[in-house]
Design a protein around this motif. Structure first.
Motif, PDB file in Angstrom:
ATOM      1  N   ILE A 140      17.257  66.347  44.583  1.00 55.29           N
ATOM      2  CA  ILE A 140      16.239  65.996  43.585  1.00 55.29           C
ATOM      3  C   ILE A 140      15.737  64.574  43.827  1.00 55.29           C
ATOM      4  CG2 ILE A 140      15.849  65.512  41.138  1.00 55.29           C
ATOM      5  CD1 ILE A 140      17.740  67.860  40.520  1.00 55.29           C
ATOM      6  N   VAL A 141      16.647  63.644  44.082  1.00 57.79           N
ATOM      7  CA  VAL A 141      16.250  62.260  44.361  1.00 57.79           C
ATOM      8  C   VAL A 141      15.350  62.203  45.593  1.00 57.79           C
ATOM      9  CG1 VAL A 141      17.088  59.981  45.073  1.00 57.79           C
ATOM     10  CG2 VAL A 141      18.281  61.232  43.269  1.00 57.79           C
ATOM     11  N   LEU A 142      15.736  62.931  46.640  1.00 56.72           N
ATOM     12  CA  LEU A 142      14.957  62.935  47.881  1.00 56.72           C
ATOM     13  C   LEU A 142      13.557  63.494  47.662  1.00 56.72           C
ATOM     14  CD1 LEU A 142      14.794  62.627  50.991  1.00 56.72           C
ATOM     15  CD2 LEU A 142      15.682  64.964  51.148  1.00 56.72           C
ATOM     16  N   LYS A 143      13.456  64.653  47.014  1.00 52.05           N
ATOM     17  CA  LYS A 143      12.152  65.296  46.821  1.00 52.05           C
ATOM     18  C   LYS A 143      11.264  64.471  45.884  1.00 52.05           C
ATOM     19  CE  LYS A 143      13.180  68.714  49.484  1.00 52.05           C
ATOM     20  NZ  LYS A 143      13.648  70.005  48.983  1.00 52.05           N
ATOM     21  N   LEU A 144      11.854  63.862  44.856  1.00 54.38           N
ATOM     22  CA  LEU A 144      11.071  63.013  43.964  1.00 54.38           C
ATOM     23  C   LEU A 144      10.553  61.787  44.712  1.00 54.38           C
ATOM     24  CD1 LEU A 144       9.997  62.334  41.159  1.00 54.38           C
ATOM     25  CD2 LEU A 144      12.180  61.226  40.660  1.00 54.38           C
ATOM     26  N   THR A 145      11.397  61.213  45.572  1.00 57.52           N
ATOM     27  CA  THR A 145      10.985  60.055  46.369  1.00 57.52           C
ATOM     28  C   THR A 145       9.828  60.417  47.286  1.00 57.52           C
ATOM     29  OG1 THR A 145      13.236  59.166  46.318  1.00 57.52           O
ATOM     30  CG2 THR A 145      11.775  58.331  48.036  1.00 57.52           C
ATOM     31  N   GLU A 146       9.918  61.573  47.959  1.00 56.16           N
ATOM     32  CA  GLU A 146       8.839  62.025  48.840  1.00 56.16           C
ATOM     33  C   GLU A 146       7.556  62.248  48.050  1.00 56.16           C
ATOM     34  OE1 GLU A 146      11.305  64.407  52.335  1.00 56.16           O
ATOM     35  OE2 GLU A 146      10.427  65.527  50.672  1.00 56.16           O
ATOM     36  N   GLY A 147       7.669  62.883  46.880  1.00 55.62           N
ATOM     37  CA  GLY A 147       6.488  63.155  46.061  1.00 55.62           C
ATOM     38  C   GLY A 147       5.837  61.889  45.543  1.00 55.62           C
ATOM     39  N   MET A 148       6.650  60.941  45.090  1.00 57.13           N
ATOM     40  CA  MET A 148       6.103  59.681  44.605  1.00 57.13           C
ATOM     41  C   MET A 148       5.420  58.909  45.726  1.00 57.13           C
ATOM     42  SD  MET A 148       6.423  59.400  41.379  1.00 57.13           S
ATOM     43  CE  MET A 148       6.043  57.653  41.216  1.00 57.13           C
ATOM     44  N   GLY A 149       5.982  58.964  46.923  1.00 57.88           N
ATOM     45  CA  GLY A 149       5.364  58.289  48.064  1.00 57.88           C
ATOM     46  C   GLY A 149       3.992  58.863  48.363  1.00 57.88           C
ATOM     47  N   LYS A 150       3.879  60.190  48.354  1.00 60.41           N
ATOM     48  CA  LYS A 150       2.592  60.834  48.612  1.00 60.41           C
ATOM     49  C   LYS A 150       1.584  60.519  47.500  1.00 60.41           C
ATOM     50  CE  LYS A 150       4.445  64.695  51.317  1.00 60.41           C
ATOM     51  NZ  LYS A 150       4.680  66.162  51.356  1.00 60.41           N
ATOM     52  N   ALA A 151       2.056  60.552  46.257  1.00 63.20           N
ATOM     53  CA  ALA A 151       1.171  60.264  45.132  1.00 63.20           C
ATOM     54  C   ALA A 151       0.664  58.824  45.190  1.00 63.20           C
ATOM     55  CB  ALA A 151       1.905  60.512  43.806  1.00 63.20           C
ATOM     56  N   PHE A 152       1.574  57.899  45.490  1.00 63.89           N
ATOM     57  CA  PHE A 152       1.191  56.487  45.561  1.00 63.89           C
ATOM     58  C   PHE A 152       0.184  56.260  46.677  1.00 63.89           C
ATOM     59  CE2 PHE A 152       1.763  52.156  47.172  1.00 63.89           C
ATOM     60  CZ  PHE A 152       1.606  51.415  46.010  1.00 63.89           C
ATOM     61  N   SER A 153       0.434  56.858  47.839  1.00 64.66           N
ATOM     62  CA  SER A 153      -0.477  56.695  48.975  1.00 64.66           C
ATOM     63  C   SER A 153      -1.850  57.262  48.654  1.00 64.66           C
ATOM     64  CB  SER A 153       0.096  57.391  50.210  1.00 64.66           C
ATOM     65  OG  SER A 153       1.301  56.786  50.614  1.00 64.66           O
ATOM     66  N   GLY A 154      -1.873  58.419  47.988  1.00 67.50           N
ATOM     67  CA  GLY A 154      -3.144  59.033  47.626  1.00 67.50           C
ATOM     68  C   GLY A 154      -3.935  58.197  46.641  1.00 67.50           C
ATOM     69  N   GLU A 155      -3.239  57.659  45.647  1.00 67.22           N
ATOM     70  CA  GLU A 155      -3.913  56.827  44.643  1.00 67.22           C
ATOM     71  C   GLU A 155      -4.429  55.534  45.270  1.00 67.22           C
ATOM     72  OE1 GLU A 155      -4.585  57.339  41.262  1.00 67.22           O
ATOM     73  OE2 GLU A 155      -4.117  59.391  41.878  1.00 67.22           O
ATOM     74  N   LEU A 156      -3.643  54.944  46.159  1.00 68.84           N
ATOM     75  CA  LEU A 156      -4.057  53.703  46.813  1.00 68.84           C
ATOM     76  C   LEU A 156      -5.295  53.942  47.681  1.00 68.84           C
ATOM     77  CD1 LEU A 156      -3.467  50.716  47.436  1.00 68.84           C
ATOM     78  CD2 LEU A 156      -1.978  51.488  49.298  1.00 68.84           C
ATOM     79  N   LYS A 157      -5.299  55.037  48.425  1.00 68.70           N
ATOM     80  CA  LYS A 157      -6.445  55.362  49.268  1.00 68.70           C
ATOM     81  C   LYS A 157      -7.696  55.586  48.433  1.00 68.70           C
ATOM     82  CE  LYS A 157      -7.953  58.568  52.889  1.00 68.70           C
ATOM     83  NZ  LYS A 157      -7.550  59.740  53.730  1.00 68.70           N
ATOM     84  N   ALA A 158      -7.556  56.328  47.337  1.00 67.04           N
ATOM     85  CA  ALA A 158      -8.697  56.596  46.467  1.00 67.04           C
ATOM     86  C   ALA A 158      -9.247  55.303  45.864  1.00 67.04           C
ATOM     87  CB  ALA A 158      -8.282  57.566  45.362  1.00 67.04           C
ATOM     88  N   MET A 159      -8.354  54.406  45.481  1.00 69.14           N
ATOM     89  CA  MET A 159      -8.767  53.141  44.887  1.00 69.14           C
ATOM     90  C   MET A 159      -9.533  52.282  45.895  1.00 69.14           C
ATOM     91  SD  MET A 159      -6.327  50.176  43.252  1.00 69.14           S
ATOM     92  CE  MET A 159      -5.642  49.752  44.864  1.00 69.14           C
ATOM     93  N   LEU A 160      -9.035  52.227  47.133  1.00 65.19           N
ATOM     94  CA  LEU A 160      -9.646  51.372  48.144  1.00 65.19           C
ATOM     95  C   LEU A 160     -10.974  51.929  48.667  1.00 65.19           C
ATOM     96  CD1 LEU A 160      -6.475  50.316  50.155  1.00 65.19           C
ATOM     97  CD2 LEU A 160      -7.839  48.881  48.627  1.00 65.19           C
ATOM     98  N   LEU A 161     -11.209  53.197  48.451  1.00 65.29           N
ATOM     99  CA  LEU A 161     -12.459  53.802  48.912  1.00 65.29           C
ATOM    100  C   LEU A 161     -13.426  54.099  47.775  1.00 65.29           C
ATOM    101  CD1 LEU A 161     -11.052  56.335  51.563  1.00 65.29           C
ATOM    102  CD2 LEU A 161     -11.973  54.036  51.957  1.00 65.29           C
ATOM    103  N   SER A 162     -13.138  53.562  46.601  1.00 70.71           N
ATOM    104  CA  SER A 162     -13.926  53.919  45.414  1.00 70.71           C
ATOM    105  C   SER A 162     -15.269  53.215  45.314  1.00 70.71           C
ATOM    106  CB  SER A 162     -13.103  53.632  44.149  1.00 70.71           C
ATOM    107  OG  SER A 162     -12.807  52.242  44.053  1.00 70.71           O
ATOM    108  N   SER A 163     -15.463  52.089  46.014  1.00 68.95           N
ATOM    109  CA  SER A 163     -16.728  51.362  45.927  1.00 68.95           C
ATOM    110  C   SER A 163     -16.917  50.528  47.195  1.00 68.95           C
ATOM    111  CB  SER A 163     -16.740  50.440  44.706  1.00 68.95           C
ATOM    112  OG  SER A 163     -15.814  49.378  44.871  1.00 68.95           O
TER     113      SER A 163
END
Length: 330
Positions: free
Chosen positions: A230-253
């Protein structure tokens, strides 16, 4: 050094497996024994322009499906590429096995074909996970859903040996994953394991809460396989979510795109630090010979680095060190 390769394990097999193996041979001064359908693998390599120098082949007609019952590696899939790899390792045809195939089958094959180090009760799957301060080893993450306190003590011993010998961490800090830092927190498993570890020669720092793991709170985090997964899968999911949000933010304008260009080098370094492909795979700690589980979705780079990890495992004589450490705590 010869690394035994399961050519048909993983989502991107066999193409990325062949590419990664060829890269490892070119860069890491290793050779390979590739288990699979030789004629088809050679044809694929010729089509894709992959050099096969340094590779020998061991014929294995079947692929082990990820959805198959893990114990079928001993029965219906005893001639699969994964089973052939484990048998070849047990027979001394190579120094280590690397596979991106079924985790369950890997645990069964590693335990029952390759066998355990004398004194080890159960092998543990142990990925190296990036953290804010370096990395940490988490074990177990699924090989043993239910554990006893003495098993967690052995996980701690094995993890400490690996982190010191392979990752270069002096006197690794060992913690038990728990819901609080107090000695009386958790179930009987955590409480009794804590008592055993406090009496050991390890650098045991006590219980550690999950939120401290990505901050570098310890070097070796021990837990049962259910919690660890559970710790491993949550860590992987949070990493993907964080990367996606960061990319979206940096490409927003237009402004944020300019900022992204200015931060390109720093962002590249951050991405590399948090990239699982840099670490390659998870060792199955406790087997009598080195077994490395590459990520199921490994590309060539990730598989090459899993082979790098296997080479380091062998060079640092981790198996002998674990055997000596466990016998000293019997």
């Amino acid at each position: 050094m010869k690394i035994i390769i399961d050519a048909y394990g993983g989502d991107n097999a066999p193409l990325e497996i062949l590419k990664g193996t060829a890269q490892a041979i070119s860069e890491l001064d290793v050779t390979a024994l590739v288990c699979g359908r030789e004629a088809k693998l050679r044809a694929l390599a010729e089509k894709e322009g992959i050099a096969l120098s340094g590779m020998d082949f061991l014929e294995a007609p079947l692929a082990m499906p990820v959805e198959a019952e893990p114990t079928e590696i001993l029965k219906s899939y005893s001639t699969s590429s994964m089973a052939a790899a484990f048998k070849a390792l047990a027979d001394g045809q190579g120094d280590a096995v690397v596979t991106a195939g079924s985790t369950g089958a890997l645990c069964v094959g590693g335990t029952l074909i390759v066998k355990r180090i004398k004194g080890i009760k159960r092998p543990a799957l142990a990925p190296i996970i990036p953290a804010a301060k370096g990395t940490y080893m988490l074990l177990d993450v699924g090989a043993n859903v239910e554990c006893r306190p003495e098993m967690l003590r052995q996980f701690a011993v094995m993890g400490a040996v690996y982190m010191e010998r392979v990752m270069g961490v002096k006197n690794p800090r060992v913690g038990i994953v728990n819901i609080g830092t107090e000695e009386n927190k958790g179930t009987a498993l955590q409480i009794e394991a804590g008592k055993l570890l406090r009496d050991s020669r390890l650098n045991f720092i006590g219980n550690i809460e999950a939120r401290e793991l990505p901050l570098g709170g310890c070097d070796v985090a021990v837990t049962d396989g259910f919690t660890g997964n559970i710790v491993l899968k949550l860590t992987e999911g949070m990493g993907k979510a964080f990367s996606g949000e960061l990319k979206a933010m940096l490409l927003s304008s237009a402004k944020t795109k300019i900022a992204a260009l200015l931060l390109k080098n720093a962002l590249g370094g951050f991405k590399a630090k948090m990239d699982y492909t840099e670490h390659g795979g998870a060792p199955l700690m406790g087997t009598a010979k080195p077994v490395i589980k590459a990520h199921g979705s490994s590309n060539a780079k990730a598989f090459k680095n899993a082979i790098r990890q296997a080479k380091l495992f062998c060079e640092q004589d981790v198996i002998s060190e674990i055997g000596a450490a466990v016998s000293g705590q019997q």
